[in-house]
Design a protein around this motif. Sequence first.
Motif, PDB file in Angstrom:
ATOM      1  N   ASP A  39      -0.415 -14.124 -11.508  1.00 45.36           N
ATOM      2  CA  ASP A  39      -1.674 -14.096 -12.253  1.00 45.36           C
ATOM      3  C   ASP A  39      -2.612 -12.992 -11.767  1.00 45.36           C
ATOM      4  N   ALA A  40      -2.408 -12.500 -10.560  1.00 48.63           N
ATOM      5  CA  ALA A  40      -3.280 -11.483  -9.975  1.00 48.63           C
ATOM      6  C   ALA A  40      -3.018 -10.116 -10.608  1.00 48.63           C
ATOM      7  N   PRO A  41      -4.067  -9.353 -10.874  1.00 44.36           N
ATOM      8  CA  PRO A  41      -3.858  -7.998 -11.407  1.00 44.36           C
ATOM      9  C   PRO A  41      -3.239  -7.095 -10.346  1.00 44.36           C
ATOM     10  N   ALA A  42      -2.462  -6.119 -10.791  1.00 48.08           N
ATOM     11  CA  ALA A  42      -1.888  -5.142  -9.872  1.00 48.08           C
ATOM     12  C   ALA A  42      -3.018  -4.332  -9.245  1.00 48.08           C
ATOM     13  N   VAL A  43      -2.875  -4.057  -7.952  1.00 50.31           N
ATOM     14  CA  VAL A  43      -3.854  -3.239  -7.237  1.00 50.31           C
ATOM     15  C   VAL A  43      -3.239  -1.856  -7.067  1.00 50.31           C
ATOM     16  N   LEU A  44      -3.591  -0.965  -7.987  1.00 55.49           N
ATOM     17  CA  LEU A  44      -3.020   0.375  -7.986  1.00 55.49           C
ATOM     18  C   LEU A  44      -3.955   1.351  -7.293  1.00 55.49           C
ATOM     19  N   GLN A  45      -3.392   2.428  -6.766  1.00 55.23           N
ATOM     20  CA  GLN A  45      -4.200   3.433  -6.098  1.00 55.23           C
ATOM     21  C   GLN A  45      -5.106   4.115  -7.124  1.00 55.23           C
ATOM     22  N   PRO A  46      -6.377   4.295  -6.789  1.00 56.56           N
ATOM     23  CA  PRO A  46      -7.332   4.885  -7.748  1.00 56.56           C
ATOM     24  C   PRO A  46      -6.853   6.234  -8.272  1.00 56.56           C
ATOM     25  N   GLY A  47      -6.931   6.399  -9.580  1.00 57.54           N
ATOM     26  CA  GLY A  47      -6.559   7.662 -10.212  1.00 57.54           C
ATOM     27  C   GLY A  47      -5.072   7.896 -10.336  1.00 57.54           C
ATOM     28  N   GLY A  76       0.779  -1.234   0.000  1.00 57.20           N
ATOM     29  CA  GLY A  76       0.000   0.000   0.000  1.00 57.20           C
ATOM     30  C   GLY A  76       0.809   1.281   0.000  1.00 57.20           C
ATOM     31  N   ASP A  77       2.123   1.202   0.217  1.00 55.51           N
ATOM     32  CA  ASP A  77       2.982   2.392   0.210  1.00 55.51           C
ATOM     33  C   ASP A  77       3.786   2.437  -1.082  1.00 55.51           C
ATOM     34  N   SER A  78       3.826   3.596  -1.712  1.00 63.88           N
ATOM     35  CA  SER A  78       4.598   3.741  -2.942  1.00 63.88           C
ATOM     36  C   SER A  78       6.086   3.738  -2.639  1.00 63.88           C
ATOM     37  N   ARG A  79       6.840   3.056  -3.486  1.00 65.06           N
ATOM     38  CA  ARG A  79       8.284   2.896  -3.283  1.00 65.06           C
ATOM     39  C   ARG A  79       9.031   3.044  -4.604  1.00 65.06           C
ATOM     40  N   LEU A  80      10.282   3.486  -4.482  1.00 62.41           N
ATOM     41  CA  LEU A  80      11.249   3.423  -5.575  1.00 62.41           C
ATOM     42  C   LEU A  80      12.158   2.255  -5.255  1.00 62.41           C
ATOM     43  N   LEU A  81      12.184   1.258  -6.093  1.00 64.15           N
ATOM     44  CA  LEU A  81      12.996   0.072  -5.860  1.00 64.15           C
ATOM     45  C   LEU A  81      14.105   0.038  -6.914  1.00 64.15           C
ATOM     46  N   ALA A  82      15.344   0.189  -6.474  1.00 63.97           N
ATOM     47  CA  ALA A  82      16.480   0.218  -7.398  1.00 63.97           C
ATOM     48  C   ALA A  82      16.597  -1.123  -8.115  1.00 63.97           C
TER      49      ALA A  82
END
Length: 102
Positions: A60-68, A43-49
């Motif tokens: 197989d699961a769709p990504a659960v992105l924050q609305p908008g 649930g927290d946005s991250r920058l992953l090197a």
Amino acid sequence: RHRRRLRILYRRSAESQASTRVVDPYGIVAKSGRWYLVADDQGDSRLLALERLSAFEQLDAPAVLQPGETLHTRWAVLKKRTEEQDRVSVTIPTPLHYAVDG
């Protein structure tokens, strides 16, 4: 690109061992000559090197992105956050003057 969740093996900079995590990716960006995965991690946005990502598997699961939210909007927030971390406040004490007898 396929809007699927990813299981990744990732080593954080402060850790010596990689750990497995499931992330919801927005995309990949370049900053200061390094490539990063922009993703939500629990649930927290991250920058992953990418250089610290040693394996990944598309689930197989769709990504659960924050609305908008999009790669562009998440990147703008994360870029601002990382640039503000580089700011350092330094306090220099007033020099002391000593009298020397002599």
